[in-house]
Design a protein around this motif. Structure first.
Motif, mmCIF file in Angstrom:
data_model
loop_
_atom_site.group_PDB
_atom_site.id
_atom_site.type_symbol
_atom_site.label_atom_id
_atom_site.label_comp_id
_atom_site.label_asym_id
_atom_site.label_seq_id
_atom_site.Cartn_x
_atom_site.Cartn_y
_atom_site.Cartn_z
ATOM 1 N N THR A 6 -15.776 19.943 -79.579
ATOM 2 C CA THR A 6 -14.489 19.691 -80.300
ATOM 3 C C THR A 6 -13.910 19.773 -78.438
ATOM 4 O O THR A 6 -13.882 20.771 -78.415
ATOM 5 C CB THR A 6 -14.161 21.034 -80.748
ATOM 6 N N PRO A 7 -13.147 18.928 -77.848
ATOM 7 C CA PRO A 7 -12.754 19.020 -76.794
ATOM 8 C C PRO A 7 -11.677 19.952 -77.100
ATOM 9 O O PRO A 7 -10.940 19.967 -78.197
ATOM 10 C CB PRO A 7 -12.413 17.717 -76.485
ATOM 11 N N ALA A 8 -11.042 20.859 -76.215
ATOM 12 C CA ALA A 8 -10.353 20.985 -75.784
ATOM 13 C C ALA A 8 -8.787 19.791 -75.720
ATOM 14 O O ALA A 8 -9.175 19.289 -74.717
ATOM 15 C CB ALA A 8 -10.172 22.033 -74.249
ATOM 16 N N VAL A 9 -8.199 20.587 -76.460
ATOM 17 C CA VAL A 9 -6.432 19.413 -76.673
ATOM 18 C C VAL A 9 -6.595 19.145 -75.135
ATOM 19 O O VAL A 9 -5.751 17.828 -74.806
ATOM 20 C CB VAL A 9 -5.028 20.518 -76.939
ATOM 21 N N PRO A 31 -6.692 19.841 -88.999
ATOM 22 C CA PRO A 31 -8.378 20.342 -89.215
ATOM 23 C C PRO A 31 -9.044 19.585 -88.164
ATOM 24 O O PRO A 31 -9.115 19.281 -87.157
ATOM 25 C CB PRO A 31 -8.520 19.275 -90.699
ATOM 26 N N ASN A 32 -10.034 20.865 -88.443
ATOM 27 C CA ASN A 32 -11.856 20.943 -87.584
ATOM 28 C C ASN A 32 -11.904 19.740 -87.463
ATOM 29 O O ASN A 32 -12.749 18.997 -86.331
ATOM 30 C CB ASN A 32 -12.316 22.069 -87.373
ATOM 31 N N MET A 33 -12.467 18.585 -88.527
ATOM 32 C CA MET A 33 -12.525 17.405 -88.640
ATOM 33 C C MET A 33 -12.265 16.528 -87.606
ATOM 34 O O MET A 33 -12.429 15.963 -87.427
ATOM 35 C CB MET A 33 -12.635 16.687 -89.899
ATOM 36 N N PHE A 34 -10.944 16.239 -87.100
ATOM 37 C CA PHE A 34 -9.743 15.808 -86.639
ATOM 38 C C PHE A 34 -9.771 16.389 -85.029
ATOM 39 O O PHE A 34 -11.014 15.292 -83.737
ATOM 40 C CB PHE A 34 -8.534 15.384 -87.173
ATOM 41 N N LYS A 35 -10.681 17.694 -85.457
ATOM 42 C CA LYS A 35 -10.035 17.765 -83.630
ATOM 43 C C LYS A 35 -11.205 17.411 -82.751
ATOM 44 O O LYS A 35 -12.241 16.638 -81.827
ATOM 45 C CB LYS A 35 -10.419 19.482 -83.560
ATOM 46 N N THR A 36 -13.235 17.483 -83.774
ATOM 47 C CA THR A 36 -13.597 16.792 -83.512
ATOM 48 C C THR A 36 -14.747 15.980 -83.244
ATOM 49 O O THR A 36 -14.820 14.819 -82.028
ATOM 50 C CB THR A 36 -15.142 17.196 -84.103
ATOM 51 N N ILE A 37 -14.198 14.001 -84.380
ATOM 52 C CA ILE A 37 -13.269 13.411 -84.214
ATOM 53 C C ILE A 37 -13.229 12.778 -82.142
ATOM 54 O O ILE A 37 -13.014 11.517 -82.184
ATOM 55 C CB ILE A 37 -13.368 12.931 -85.588
ATOM 56 N N ASN A 160 -17.801 13.028 -95.428
ATOM 57 C CA ASN A 160 -18.654 13.605 -95.562
ATOM 58 C C ASN A 160 -19.407 13.730 -94.728
ATOM 59 O O ASN A 160 -19.964 14.616 -94.844
ATOM 60 C CB ASN A 160 -19.408 12.911 -97.074
ATOM 61 N N PHE A 161 -19.927 12.342 -94.451
ATOM 62 C CA PHE A 161 -21.014 12.560 -93.568
ATOM 63 C C PHE A 161 -20.920 13.322 -92.189
ATOM 64 O O PHE A 161 -21.619 13.771 -91.653
ATOM 65 C CB PHE A 161 -21.633 11.180 -92.844
ATOM 66 N N ILE A 162 -19.858 12.943 -91.817
ATOM 67 C CA ILE A 162 -19.396 13.075 -90.354
ATOM 68 C C ILE A 162 -19.327 14.626 -90.102
ATOM 69 O O ILE A 162 -19.780 15.218 -89.848
ATOM 70 C CB ILE A 162 -17.387 12.690 -89.889
ATOM 71 N N ASN A 163 -18.364 15.432 -91.204
ATOM 72 C CA ASN A 163 -19.265 17.062 -91.390
ATOM 73 C C ASN A 163 -20.051 17.840 -92.143
ATOM 74 O O ASN A 163 -20.390 18.456 -91.880
ATOM 75 C CB ASN A 163 -17.686 17.492 -92.450
ATOM 76 N N ASN A 164 -21.291 17.053 -92.563
ATOM 77 C CA ASN A 164 -21.942 16.819 -92.964
ATOM 78 C C ASN A 164 -22.969 17.327 -91.652
ATOM 79 O O ASN A 164 -23.553 18.327 -91.083
ATOM 80 C CB ASN A 164 -23.009 16.811 -94.379
ATOM 81 N N VAL A 165 -22.784 16.025 -91.103
ATOM 82 C CA VAL A 165 -23.714 16.758 -89.976
ATOM 83 C C VAL A 165 -23.140 17.496 -88.892
ATOM 84 O O VAL A 165 -24.379 17.817 -87.782
ATOM 85 C CB VAL A 165 -23.507 15.204 -88.999
ATOM 86 N N ASN A 166 -21.987 17.529 -88.741
ATOM 87 C CA ASN A 166 -21.789 18.214 -87.772
ATOM 88 C C ASN A 166 -21.201 20.142 -88.373
ATOM 89 O O ASN A 166 -21.439 21.048 -87.273
ATOM 90 C CB ASN A 166 -20.066 18.050 -87.929
#
Length: 182
Positions: A6-9, A31-37, A160-166
């Motif tokens: 998850t990159p820094a801003v 949300p963390n999901m978007f920060k990671t993506i 779902n897949f992105i968050n389950n993988v991560n």
């Protein structure tokens, strides 16, 4: 703990930062999901564009019900948490209807048919039966709306897949796993 970077801003490209700012303005937090993506700006753009496009199909409670049903079918804790939050905070859904949606049902019979059909799409890898199609049509959905149900289900599958993988860290209230319906 999340398994992907998850990159820094400050390390997020400008275009991705703009998308994250927009998400934050809509939800009140990023949300963390978007920060990671955001580590892949093209993927972030694809996810948020699909979400924005699909927000124009079906009514909000039906979309939320589909997302909850699919997320339950995929055992995605992160997506269940965020969809529960958005369903209650922005979608006006009751706790009862959220629980029913997770089980592929609803207090509304037509919405229940959409949630159930979305679960059938997931469970059958898209190989739904003629009876499944007849049931969703019998609830009043047109073929155009059935395509929308499938697309909303696939949108939920993607996250779902992105968050389950991560194994994305839940940054919103987690659900009580003992309350899982079904």
């Amino acid at each position: 703990m999340s398994r992907l970077n998850t990159p820094a801003v400050n390390d997020v490209p400008a275009g991705a930062r703009q998308i994250l700012d927009k998400v934050g303005a809509q939800l009140g937090f990023v949300p963390n999901m978007f920060k990671t993506i955001a580590s892949n700006p093209s993927a972030l753009e694809a996810v948020t564009t699909l979400q924005a496009t699909m927000s124009r199909v079906l009514d909000a409670k039906t979309r939320h019900s589909i997302a909850l049903a699919v997320s339950q079918a995929n055992d995605c804790s992160y997506c269940l948490a965020i969809h529960t939050y958005t369903s209650s905070t922005f979608g006006g859904m009751s706790s009862e209807d959220i629980d029913l949606a997770r089980a592929g049902s609803s207090v509304d019979p037509k919405r229940a048919a959409a949630a159930r059909f979305a679960q059938q799409v997931v469970d059958s890898n898209g190989q739904v039966s003629d009876a499944d199609l007849a049931a969703v049509r019998g609830a009043g959905y047109t073929d155009s709306e059935i395509l929308a149900i499938v697309t909303v289900a696939v949108q939920a599958l993607l996250t779902n897949f992105i968050n389950n993988v991560n194994q994305t860290d839940i940054d919103i209230p987690a659900l009580d796993s003992s309350a899982t319906p079904g």
